[in-house]
Design a protein around this motif. Structure first.
Motif, PDB file in Angstrom:
ATOM      1  N   GLY A 100       0.883  -1.310  -0.104  1.00  0.00           N
ATOM      2  CA  GLY A 100      -0.109  -0.076  -0.080  1.00  0.00           C
ATOM      3  C   GLY A 100       0.943   1.199  -0.125  1.00  0.00           C
ATOM      4  N   SER A 101       1.781   1.153  -0.782  1.00  0.00           N
ATOM      5  CA  SER A 101       2.801   2.388  -0.775  1.00  0.00           C
ATOM      6  C   SER A 101       3.713   2.375  -2.130  1.00  0.00           C
ATOM      7  N   VAL A 102       4.594   3.224  -2.174  1.00  0.00           N
ATOM      8  CA  VAL A 102       5.313   3.491  -3.502  1.00  0.00           C
ATOM      9  C   VAL A 102       6.570   3.602  -3.393  1.00  0.00           C
ATOM     10  N   PRO A 103       7.435   3.336  -4.152  1.00  0.00           N
ATOM     11  CA  PRO A 103       8.996   3.283  -3.885  1.00  0.00           C
ATOM     12  C   PRO A 103       9.509   4.506  -3.923  1.00  0.00           C
ATOM     13  N   GLU A 104      10.626   4.881  -2.918  1.00  0.00           N
ATOM     14  CA  GLU A 104      11.067   6.343  -3.312  1.00  0.00           C
ATOM     15  C   GLU A 104      12.580   6.258  -3.665  1.00  0.00           C
ATOM     16  N   THR A 105      13.252   5.213  -2.890  1.00  0.00           N
ATOM     17  CA  THR A 105      14.776   5.051  -3.244  1.00  0.00           C
ATOM     18  C   THR A 105      15.094   3.709  -3.534  1.00  0.00           C
ATOM     19  N   VAL A 106      16.021   3.372  -4.614  1.00  0.00           N
ATOM     20  CA  VAL A 106      16.336   2.211  -5.141  1.00  0.00           C
ATOM     21  C   VAL A 106      17.879   1.760  -5.512  1.00  0.00           C
ATOM     22  N   TYR A 107      18.371   0.537  -4.909  1.00  0.00           N
ATOM     23  CA  TYR A 107      19.921   0.751  -5.167  1.00  0.00           C
ATOM     24  C   TYR A 107      19.799  -0.908  -5.493  1.00  0.00           C
ATOM     25  N   ALA A 108      20.632  -1.048  -6.562  1.00  0.00           N
ATOM     26  CA  ALA A 108      20.360  -2.273  -7.198  1.00  0.00           C
ATOM     27  C   ALA A 108      21.962  -2.852  -7.770  1.00  0.00           C
ATOM     28  N   HIS A 109      22.072  -4.312  -7.795  1.00  0.00           N
ATOM     29  CA  HIS A 109      23.001  -4.847  -8.497  1.00  0.00           C
ATOM     30  C   HIS A 109      22.526  -5.912  -9.500  1.00  0.00           C
ATOM     31  N   GLY A 110      23.013  -5.945 -10.841  1.00  0.00           N
ATOM     32  CA  GLY A 110      22.589  -6.960 -11.677  1.00  0.00           C
ATOM     33  C   GLY A 110      23.702  -7.306 -12.555  1.00  0.00           C
ATOM     34  N   ARG A 111      23.702  -8.457 -13.064  1.00  0.00           N
ATOM     35  CA  ARG A 111      24.783  -8.854 -14.075  1.00  0.00           C
ATOM     36  C   ARG A 111      24.287 -10.123 -14.803  1.00  0.00           C
ATOM     37  N   LEU A 112      24.826 -10.648 -15.757  1.00  0.00           N
ATOM     38  CA  LEU A 112      24.699 -11.573 -16.612  1.00  0.00           C
ATOM     39  C   LEU A 112      25.843 -12.551 -16.307  1.00  0.00           C
ATOM     40  N   PHE A 113      25.330 -13.681 -15.473  1.00  0.00           N
ATOM     41  CA  PHE A 113      25.875 -14.544 -14.915  1.00  0.00           C
ATOM     42  C   PHE A 113      25.970 -15.879 -15.443  1.00  0.00           C
ATOM     43  N   PHE A 114      24.939 -16.400 -16.168  1.00  0.00           N
ATOM     44  CA  PHE A 114      24.553 -17.830 -16.497  1.00  0.00           C
ATOM     45  C   PHE A 114      24.440 -17.904 -18.079  1.00  0.00           C
ATOM     46  N   TYR A 115      23.737 -17.123 -18.606  1.00  0.00           N
ATOM     47  CA  TYR A 115      23.286 -16.989 -20.231  1.00  0.00           C
ATOM     48  C   TYR A 115      24.438 -16.210 -20.962  1.00  0.00           C
ATOM     49  N   GLY A 116      24.092 -16.267 -22.200  1.00  0.00           N
ATOM     50  CA  GLY A 116      24.952 -15.333 -22.990  1.00  0.00           C
ATOM     51  C   GLY A 116      26.396 -16.301 -23.351  1.00  0.00           C
ATOM     52  N   ASN A 117      27.040 -16.000 -24.504  1.00  0.00           N
ATOM     53  CA  ASN A 117      27.901 -16.749 -24.994  1.00  0.00           C
ATOM     54  C   ASN A 117      29.178 -17.043 -24.177  1.00  0.00           C
ATOM     55  N   LYS A 118      29.725 -15.917 -23.485  1.00  0.00           N
ATOM     56  CA  LYS A 118      30.850 -16.197 -22.582  1.00  0.00           C
ATOM     57  C   LYS A 118      30.415 -16.992 -21.295  1.00  0.00           C
ATOM     58  N   ASN A 119      29.463 -16.743 -20.810  1.00  0.00           N
ATOM     59  CA  ASN A 119      29.201 -17.673 -19.754  1.00  0.00           C
ATOM     60  C   ASN A 119      28.766 -19.318 -19.995  1.00  0.00           C
ATOM     61  N   GLY A 120      27.916 -19.327 -21.225  1.00  0.00           N
ATOM     62  CA  GLY A 120      27.738 -20.650 -21.739  1.00  0.00           C
ATOM     63  C   GLY A 120      29.180 -21.562 -21.683  1.00  0.00           C
TER      64      GLY A 120
END
Length: 419
Positions: free
Chosen positions: A204-224
């Motif tokens: 019942g609220s809305v986001p104010e501040t966001v901090y995030a980390h993301g990466r391509l770890f499993f898929y993609g040609n190098k990871n495959g």
């Protein structure tokens, strides 16, 4: 007798199928399907062949550039938008400017500029946009909403939400157009918009501040290559083995060159498959969220801590992925076991298990129930506020937009600074 509303569907890939069937078959007493529009005529013909197989008349098929003409010639009341995500805003805005109502697949759009275009069009036309957040119609999610709204855990202090896509479902995003972030906004937008909408609705609220980390770890040609999956046939999708997918994609490839069955370990992937997000909401509640797209099982865990106790939900949609050819998510029922558990433990009390009925049909029965709400008789009661408007559509995107920016900068992002 009330006149049936006239519907046109723009974008006739697999996602359109459930809308077409709901309009033309399940709710034909209140709806009339009157047209298709797409860049690919073979795909529109496939949907018309399926209608003919059900004993129904085919509907006129329009090229995408004739969208406006279609609206006029077929006297369309409502446009259903099921195109590639990056084009949602184009058809939503054109339909609104032509005075039509809109039902659009999630995500409503893929970037902040396009979101502003839709909001402006709604405002200048007093327009009507519904975003198809089917997860709101899952009875389990409704139960969570009702419990939290009734104060089962008191004031919400913190939430942890973990979503796991198994290697059948997760890999599918890396085979098709979603693998290009320009088309989908990445999984933070295309997939997680569902999850962030649920969180906005539950908290019942809305986001104010966001901090995030993301990466391509499993898929993609190098990871495959690194993990040894490049030539693993368990990740191969053979469209010719499914008559419907063959018609929609393999037989239609000559028109636009689109490959529905790309190898998820081929070059060209620009989206992440492992994402962690920290959010502070306007209410003061905090969220830790994680999305993994290469899990051995599929499902999600929710934990809500409040001033009066704790709510815990676990849903296992598929307990494991067999060695069979990966099925396209949603096209056929998966054979593996699934279940759900929900509990509330109030302070100074024993844990209380909440009775649930686990439905394996169409996102826990949500697809069928949402179709009834969208396409059934007008004036249905909605005490939990399940129908999502353009406003909800934008709010669901803010966390994902901010997370994508945080991925790039490595810094926290204030939602108010998104432009």
């Amino acid at each position: 007798m009330t006149a049936r509303r006239r519907y046109a569907v723009v974008g006739t890939g697999a996602r359109a199928e459930r809308h077409v069937h709901a309009i033309a078959v399940e709710h034909a007493d209140t709806c009339e399907l009157v047209a298709f529009a797409d860049v690919n005529h073979t795909r529109m013909a496939a949907h018309n062949d399926r209608l003919a197989g059900l004993g129904l008349e085919p509907v006129p098929a329009y090229a995408a550039e004739d969208f406006r003409r279609m609206l006029t010639e077929q006297r369309v009341d409502v446009v259903v938008v099921t195109t590639v995500d990056r084009y949602h805003d184009t058809y939503v805005v054109e339909a609104l400017d032509a005075g039509r109502a809109v039902v659009t697949e999630k995500p409503m759009t893929t970037d902040m500029a396009s979101a502003h275009k839709i909001l402006d069009a709604v405002h200048r036309n007093d327009g009507d946009v519904t975003v198809t957040f089917n997860y709101r119609y899952n009875p389990i999610h409704e139960k969570v909403r009702a419990l939290l709204a009734d104060g089962a855990v008191g004031e919400i202090g913190s939430v942890h939400f973990e979503w796991l896509l198994d290697t059948r479902h997760g890999a599918d995003y890396f085979r098709r157009w979603h693998r290009d972030k320009a088309n989908s906004g990445g999984l933070m937008v295309h997939k997680a918009t569902h999850h962030f909408d649920l969180l906005n609705w539950w908290i019942g609220s809305v986001p104010e501040t966001v901090y995030a980390h993301g990466r391509l770890f499993f898929y993609g040609n190098k990871n495959g290559a690194r993990h040894g999956y490049v030539d693993d046939d368990r990740f191969e999708l053979r469209l010719e083995q499914d008559a419907w997918l063959k018609k929609l994609y393999l037989d239609a490839r000559h028109e636009d060159g689109y490959r529905r069955d790309q190898n998820p370990f081929e070059p060209g992937v620009s989206i992440e498959d492992d994402m962690a997000v920290l959010v502070r909401y306007a209410s003061g509640a905090s969220l830790t969220y994680h999305l993994t797209a290469y899990s051995p099982w599929e499902g999600y865990r929710l934990m809500v801590n409040g001033s009066r106790g704790r709510l815990e939900l676990e849903v296992v949609e598929n307990s494991w992925v067999s060695g069979q050819q990966p099925a396209v998510h949603g096209a056929v029922a998966n054979p593996e076991q699934g279940w759900a558990t929900l509990s509330v433990q109030r302070l100074f009390e024993r844990r209380e298990e909440i009775p649930l009925t686990y439905d394996r049909d169409g996102h826990g029965g949500a697809d069928r129930r949402m179709a009834a709400a969208l396409y059934g008789p007008a004036g249905q009661e909605d005490p939990l506020g399940r129908r999502a408007t353009h406003h909800d559509g934008v709010l669901s995107l803010l966390t994902g937009f901010a997370a994508n920016r945080s991925f790039e900068t490595g810094l926290p992002v204030r939602v108010a600074d998104l432009r």
